[in-house]
Design a protein around this motif. Structure first.
Motif, mmCIF file in Angstrom:
data_model
loop_
_atom_site.group_PDB
_atom_site.id
_atom_site.type_symbol
_atom_site.label_atom_id
_atom_site.label_comp_id
_atom_site.label_asym_id
_atom_site.label_seq_id
_atom_site.Cartn_x
_atom_site.Cartn_y
_atom_site.Cartn_z
ATOM 1 N N THR A 1 5.109 0.157 -5.971
ATOM 2 C CA THR A 1 3.731 -0.321 -5.946
ATOM 3 C C THR A 1 2.955 0.514 -4.942
ATOM 4 N N PRO A 2 1.950 1.274 -5.396
ATOM 5 C CA PRO A 2 1.189 2.104 -4.455
ATOM 6 C C PRO A 2 0.135 1.281 -3.715
ATOM 7 N N TYR A 3 -0.049 1.601 -2.463
ATOM 8 C CA TYR A 3 -1.109 1.011 -1.647
ATOM 9 C C TYR A 3 -1.909 2.166 -1.055
ATOM 10 N N SER A 4 -3.091 2.382 -1.559
ATOM 11 C CA SER A 4 -3.901 3.487 -1.054
ATOM 12 C C SER A 4 -5.364 3.060 -1.003
ATOM 13 N N PRO A 5 -6.071 3.422 0.057
ATOM 14 C CA PRO A 5 -7.495 3.072 0.147
ATOM 15 C C PRO A 5 -8.283 3.828 -0.907
ATOM 16 N N LYS B 1 5.520 1.155 -1.941
ATOM 17 C CA LYS B 1 6.646 0.259 -1.665
ATOM 18 C C LYS B 1 7.584 0.314 -2.859
ATOM 19 N N VAL B 2 8.818 0.763 -2.595
ATOM 20 C CA VAL B 2 9.785 0.971 -3.670
ATOM 21 C C VAL B 2 10.945 -0.008 -3.496
ATOM 22 N N PRO B 3 11.099 -0.988 -4.386
ATOM 23 C CA PRO B 3 12.241 -1.901 -4.288
ATOM 24 C C PRO B 3 13.505 -1.257 -4.861
#
Length: 325
Positions: free
Chosen positions: A161-165, A153-155
Motif C-alpha cells: 500500500t503506497p503512502y505518498s503526499p 507498506k508491504v505485508p
C-alpha cells in the motif's frame, strides 16, 4: 565489540569503546577485503556483509561476507550483478533484507534460496525501485522507501500500500503555465553551458486540487522527450498543452497524451547542426492562439505555429547570431 565503516577506500573497523572514534588513527582497514568503494554494511549471523559498489555504472555491485570469527572474506555468490540500495536486519535478527534497484531479497539464517519480492507494486504500474527498507515487527510488514511509489507498506512481500503526499513527481521546476486554474509545470533542464542533462521527468499538472505526472511510466513516448524547458496552454483549452524541449523540438499534449512531436521533419523548426538536436527554449501563445517558438543555433530563430497547424519561420540573418534564443 567493534564498529564498522564502509568507505571509498575499503572497509574499516575500530573498537566500540575507542576514546576518540573521530580520530582516523583509531581505525584500521581490513586488508582481506577486495579494494573498492563500500557503501552498505550489515551484520547477520556472525557475518559482516559488505557491498562493493560498481563505480562504472552501479549495476554490477558485488556483495562480500566476512566471518567475524575467522576474519576470512569471501564473495557472496547468491547476489551478483545487482545495484544494491540497502542492507538491513529485522528486529529479532532472523532475516537479512536487501533492497536492489528493482526489488527486494529476504534471506533466512541459511542464506540460501532467498525469497524475492518484485510483486509489491500494482501489476499495471511501473516496477519497483526501492531505496531503503525498514522491518516493522509489530505489524509484521516491511516499509519501503520507493522512488516510484513513495512510502510503501508491504505485508510480507505481497502487494503493498503506497503512502505518498499529493504533488509533482520531482521538485524540478524550470517553467510554469496557468490557464483557467490549471497549472502546468515544465521540469527542465540544462546545464550552465546550455548542454543537455537528459531529464525525462515529463510534465506535471495541477488541476482541481489534484496533481498528475505525465511521463514515461504512463506514456512510453515520454522516455525520449528530454529536457522540457517551457510550457504553454492553448487559450481557452487548458488541457491542450505545448512543451518546448531542449533537443526534441515542440511536443503537443492533448488530454495527457502525446498528440504530436514537431521537429525539422514536420514544421519550420531546424536542427542545431553541431548536435543534430532541435532546441526550443521558449514558447508562448498570443491572443489569436498563435504559438510563438524560439529555435536556437539556427538563423530562423523565431517560428510561429498558427491555429490551422501551418508554420512560418522568421530569418534573422545579420540581425541575431545563431546562438541561444
Amino acid at each position: 565489540n567493534n564498529i564498522y565503516a564502509g568507505t571509498e577506500n575499503g572497509v574499516y573497523w575500530a573498537p566500540l569503546n575507542s576514546p576518540n572514534l573521530a580520530n582516523f588513527s583509531s581505525w584500521s582497514v581490513y586488508t582481506g577485503a577486495p579494494a573498492g568503494v563500500y557503501n552498505h554494511l550489515a551484520i547477520f549471523k556472525n557475518k559482516l556483509f559488505a557491498n562493493r559498489f560498481d563505480i562504472s555504472n552501479g549495476l554490477n555491485d558485488q556483495l562480500y561476507v566476512m566471518n567475524l570469527t575467522s576474519l576470512a572474506w569471501t564473495p557472496f555468490p547468491v547476489i551478483t550483478n545487482y545495484e544494491v540500495k540497502d542492507l538491513t536486519i529485522n528486529d529479532n535478527g532472523n532475516y537479512l533484507y536487501m533492497a536492489e534497484k528493482y526489488g527486494l531479497f529476504l534471506f533466512d539464517s541459511t542464506l540460501l534460496n532467498p525469497q524475492i519480492g518484485y510483486t509489491y507494486f500494482p501489476p499495471s504500474g511501473p516496477g519497483p525501485n526501492p531505496n531503503d527498507i525498514f522491518f516493522d515487527l509489530t505489524n509484521y510488514a516491511i516499509w519501503v522507501a520507493d522512488e516510484n511509489y513513495g512510502l510503501v507498506k508491504v505485508p510480507y512481500l505481497n502487494i503493498g500500500t503506497p503512502y505518498s503526499p499529493d504533488g509533482p513527481r520531482t521538485a524540478s521546476v524550470f517553467d510554469m503555465s496557468m490557464n483557467n486554474g490549471h497549472l502546468v509545470v515544465a521540469p527542465g533542464g540544462k546545464n550552465d553551458a546550455w548542454g543537455n542533462i537528459y531529464n525525462i521527468d515529463g510534465v506535471f499538472s495541477f488541476k482541481e486540487g489534484d496533481w498528475k505526472t505525465y511521463n514515461y511510466s504512463v506514456n512510453p513516448g515520454f522516455d525520449t522527450l528530454w529536457d522540457i524547458l517551457s510550457c504553454a496552454q492553448v487559450p481557452g483549452a487548458d488541457d491542450h498543452i505545448f512543451l518546448g524541449s531542449w533537443g526534441r523540438g515542440v511536443i503537443e499534449i492533448a488530454n495527457g497524451n502525446i498528440a504530436n512531436v514537431f521537429n525539422s521533419t514536420n514544421s519550420t523548426l531546424r536542427v542545431n547542426p553541431a548536435s543534430n538536436h532541435t532546441d526550443c527554449a521558449g514558447i508562448a501563445f498570443d491572443e489569436d492562439k498563435n504559438l510563438w517558438i524560439t529555435n536556437s543555433f539556427v538563423t530562423t530563430c523565431l517560428n510561429v505555429r498558427k491555429p490551422d497547424n501551418t508554420w512560418q519561420a522568421y530569418d534573422f540573418t545579420g540581425t541575431i547570431s545563431s546562438g541561444t534564443t
